[in-house]
Write an enzyme that holds these catalytic residues in place. Structure first.
Site, PDB file in Angstrom:
ATOM      1  N   ASP A   6       0.887  -1.165   0.000  1.00  0.00           N
ATOM      2  CA  ASP A   6       0.000   0.000   0.000  1.00  0.00           C
ATOM      3  C   ASP A   6       0.922   1.211   0.000  1.00  0.00           C
ATOM      4  O   ASP A   6       1.549   1.523   1.004  1.00  0.00           O
ATOM      5  CB  ASP A   6      -0.864  -0.037   1.273  1.00  0.00           C
ATOM      6  CG  ASP A   6      -1.615   1.262   1.530  1.00  0.00           C
ATOM      7  OD1 ASP A   6      -1.597   2.145   0.653  1.00  0.00           O
ATOM      8  OD2 ASP A   6      -2.214   1.382   2.616  1.00  0.00           O
ATOM      9  N   LYS A  68       2.890  11.578  -3.360  1.00  0.00           N
ATOM     10  CA  LYS A  68       1.941  10.778  -4.147  1.00  0.00           C
ATOM     11  C   LYS A  68       0.937  11.693  -4.863  1.00  0.00           C
ATOM     12  O   LYS A  68       0.423  11.353  -5.919  1.00  0.00           O
ATOM     13  CB  LYS A  68       1.204   9.823  -3.215  1.00  0.00           C
ATOM     14  CG  LYS A  68       0.200   8.941  -3.897  1.00  0.00           C
ATOM     15  CD  LYS A  68      -0.352   7.937  -2.925  1.00  0.00           C
ATOM     16  CE  LYS A  68      -1.508   7.162  -3.485  1.00  0.00           C
ATOM     17  NZ  LYS A  68      -2.045   6.225  -2.497  1.00  0.00           N
ATOM     18  N   GLU A 145      -7.241   0.837  -4.467  1.00  0.00           N
ATOM     19  CA  GLU A 145      -7.209   0.738  -2.991  1.00  0.00           C
ATOM     20  C   GLU A 145      -8.520   0.220  -2.384  1.00  0.00           C
ATOM     21  O   GLU A 145      -8.490  -0.693  -1.562  1.00  0.00           O
ATOM     22  CB  GLU A 145      -6.817   2.085  -2.383  1.00  0.00           C
ATOM     23  CG  GLU A 145      -5.327   2.347  -2.552  1.00  0.00           C
ATOM     24  CD  GLU A 145      -4.936   3.798  -2.374  1.00  0.00           C
ATOM     25  OE1 GLU A 145      -5.750   4.593  -1.879  1.00  0.00           O
ATOM     26  OE2 GLU A 145      -3.797   4.138  -2.742  1.00  0.00           O
ATOM     27  N   ASP A 168     -13.385   4.866   1.596  1.00  0.00           N
ATOM     28  CA  ASP A 168     -11.950   4.940   1.864  1.00  0.00           C
ATOM     29  C   ASP A 168     -11.470   6.389   1.804  1.00  0.00           C
ATOM     30  O   ASP A 168     -11.295   6.945   0.719  1.00  0.00           O
ATOM     31  CB  ASP A 168     -11.241   4.058   0.816  1.00  0.00           C
ATOM     32  CG  ASP A 168      -9.721   4.089   0.944  1.00  0.00           C
ATOM     33  OD1 ASP A 168      -9.201   4.779   1.829  1.00  0.00           O
ATOM     34  OD2 ASP A 168      -9.054   3.410   0.140  1.00  0.00           O
TER      35      ASP A 168
END
Ligand code: AMP
Length: 569
Positions: A6, A68, A145, A168
């Site tokens: 992850d 990211k 994800e 999420d």
């Protein structure tokens, strides 16, 4: 061994599939989460993880975090004399995780399943895959994800499951997926999201609120120091926000140029200011339900994932939206890595997963720009022509036929877009494909455009012109080049030459970085105490006696816990 990773905005985690179950792997500090941060240390070596994160507020010019958010873009981060792209920095995090896994399991890590936000576009996905390659990993697959979290949830008690929704909210992105488990098939029915919404936005909001109180005139910060001040505010905001997850109010505290400032924020104030962000959670939820044709009543559960779902304001919003309490049986920070490890187990054909299969969807629409005639016969340009519509099951391949528009046109140009807007200008431009065509009267030449979208969410385009027999294929690249195997090899070699801070020194570096950060965050007696501890610790380190180093480190950590509260990841 194939691992699951992850690669998060704030933290990353690595897991493997062993003895019939996914398992997280601790890093050199014994932590299951590794901050996604890279910093250039005093001795010229690169620190990755916790020590790097703690240097964010003390050495912002030498530290990169939250990179990211800029995957797949040309943004460069200058650390000392070198500049790095988000891809290179991610590769350093991945390489550090890989080293941890190899040390922990004693096996060589050859491949990885890496997770990406469902809403990551083609460029961001290709950049992630390249980051894996730069870290010396064969990227077996990219998994969305929320899909990974669903996989962790779906297999955690075997058996069929009515549709459930995975909600999420991470540090930088928000994803929603609706998933069903039937006969061993974990099927994603729809995904939607917002890749510019996460915990960091709540931090910015808290920082703004506190700044208005601390510096109402806007005179505190000299020009040129704005970005340093912003880092200080952001770090304080993160602490305040976490404290607000547990208490009715919390103190926002900073030290700026030797002076302490503080402002008390109540949960009610926080909640009111968070409202615009909370409102933005609704759209993706509604869209995923509409696309999957599932009403609120048809959902068996709402499963929370991502660290930012710990905020009570988010939980309350979810409860209101769905008229029921969400399920938080999954660990919000671990679920995605565990799901990635399940996918790694599937790739390695682990016997324990024999009956399980996964089907996923493409979360956004892909198409090209075209021109259409309006009722008066006038050509209108820049109209989006979808080829693969959002929430199509992947892998998918779709073809569309187009005709020439102009007399004796010599070539046809397709601009490729991702998005849902009717006007291409409002969608994300992914690339361009140009093919020559034989000159003929308008409308006589046809061109077939085929989009193929693989299970990792990577796009390939084939264009053919039946009249001339021409066929061309494109793999859309991220635009900054560096895609060919030779280029990847050269970049990998360049990264391999970088001096990385030794893994066995990681704890000492993390403690020192934390102590330096605390020194800057406090004044008066506490600061004096921290300064003395740093001096003593450095002297012990210089003597190189492992036992006294370990003792002293534990003492420093305990003292810092007393001063600032326990450290968090
Ligand atoms: P992730 O990307 O899933 O690792 O989530 C990281 C985000 O979760 C960051 O924005 C954190 O601030 C947030 N987070 C983690 N723990 C808490 C907490 N106790 N209260 C509020 N936010 C949290």
């Amino acid at each position: 061994m194939i691992v699951g990773i992850d690669l998060g905005t704030t933290n990353s985690a690595i897991a493997c599939f062993r003895d019939g179950a996914p398992q997280l792997i601790p890093n050199a500090l014994g932590d299951l989460l590794t901050p996604s941060a890279v910093s250039l240390g005093k001795d010229g070596s690169l620190l990755v993880g916790l020590a790097a994160r703690d240097r964010q507020s003390t050495h912002p010019d030498l530290t990169a975090t939250a990179f990211k958010r800029h995957m797949g873009t040309r943004k460069r981060y200058t650390l000392g004399r070198r500049a790095y792209g988000a891809e290179d920095l991610s590769a350093l995090v991945l390489a550090s995780l890989k080293a941890d896994a190899e040390r922990f399991t004693g096996e060589t890590v050859t491949g990885a399943v890496i997770t990406v936000p469902a809403y990551f576009n083609d460029q961001q996905r290709k950049a992630t895959r390249r980051a894996g390659e730069l870290a010396g990993l064969k990227v077996e697959r990219l998994v969305n994800e929320p899909t990974a979290a669903a996989l962790a949830y779906g297999i955690h008690e075997r058996g069929d499951r009515e549709p459930f929704l995975v909600f999420d909210l991470g540090g930088g992105t928000f994803d929603v997926s609706i998933v069903e488990v039937f006969d061993g098939v974990v099927e994603v029915r729809a995904s939607a999201g917002d890749n510019r919404l996460g915990g960091e936005d709540f931090n910015d909001m808290v920082a703004k609120l506190a700044r208005a109180a601390i510096d109402p005139e806007g005179t505190l910060v000299a020009r040129g120091k704005e970005s340093l001040f912003h880092e200080v505010l952001r770090a304080a905001a993160e602490r305040t926000r976490r404290a607000l997850s547990e208490a009715e109010d919390a103190l926002f505290e900073i030290v700026w140029e030797g002076k302490a400032y503080s402002h008390r924020i109540t949960a009610a104030e926080f909640e009111a200011a968070a409202d615009p962000l909370i409102q933005r959670l609704r759209d993706p939820v509604l869209r995923s339900m509409r696309d999957s044709n599932i009403a609120v009543g048809g959902l068996s559960e709402v499963v929370l994932v991502g660290g930012a779902t710990r905020m009570p304001v988010v939980r309350r919003a979810v409860t209101r939206m769905f008229g029921r309490f969400p399920n938080h049986s999954l660990h919000p920070d671990h679920a995605v890595a565990l799901g990635a490890a399940v996918q790694a187990g599937l790739k390695a054909r682990d016997a324990a997963l024999e009956e399980i299969r996964l089907t996923d969807v493409c979360p956004f629409t892909l198409g090209v720009d075209t021109a259409m005639r309006d009722p008066t016969g006038r050509l209108v340009f820049g109209v989006f022509a979808p080829i693969i519509e959002r929430n199509t099951v992947v892998p998918a391949s779709r073809v569309h036929r187009f005709q020439t528009l102009a007399e004796n046109q010599k070539q046809v140009e397709f601009n490729i877009y991702q998005g849902e807007a009717r006007a291409v200008a409002d969608n994300v431009h992914l690339g361009q494909a140009v093919v020559p065509v034989p000159p003929r009267p308008a409308g006589e030449v046809v061109v077939d455009v085929r989009f193929s979208y693989d299970a990792s969410g990577l796009l390939e385009i084939d264009v053919s012109v039946p009249l001339s027999g021409l066929q061309r294929q494109w793999v859309i690249s991220s635009g900054d080049g560096g895609d060919s195997p030779e280029e990847v090899a050269a970049r990998r070699a360049a990264l391999a030459e970088l001096k990385i801070h030794p893994r066995d020194q990681a704890s000492n570096a993390a403690t020192l970085a934390r102590a330096e950060r605390c020194y800057e965050n406090f004044i008066g007696e506490r600061r004096q105490h921290i300064a003395e501890m740093i001096l003593t610790f450095e002297a012990v380190l210089a003597r190189q006696e492992p036992h006294s180093i370990d003792d002293m480190r534990a003492q420093v950590e305990a003292a810092l816990d007393q001063i600032e509260g326990e450290r968090f990841l």
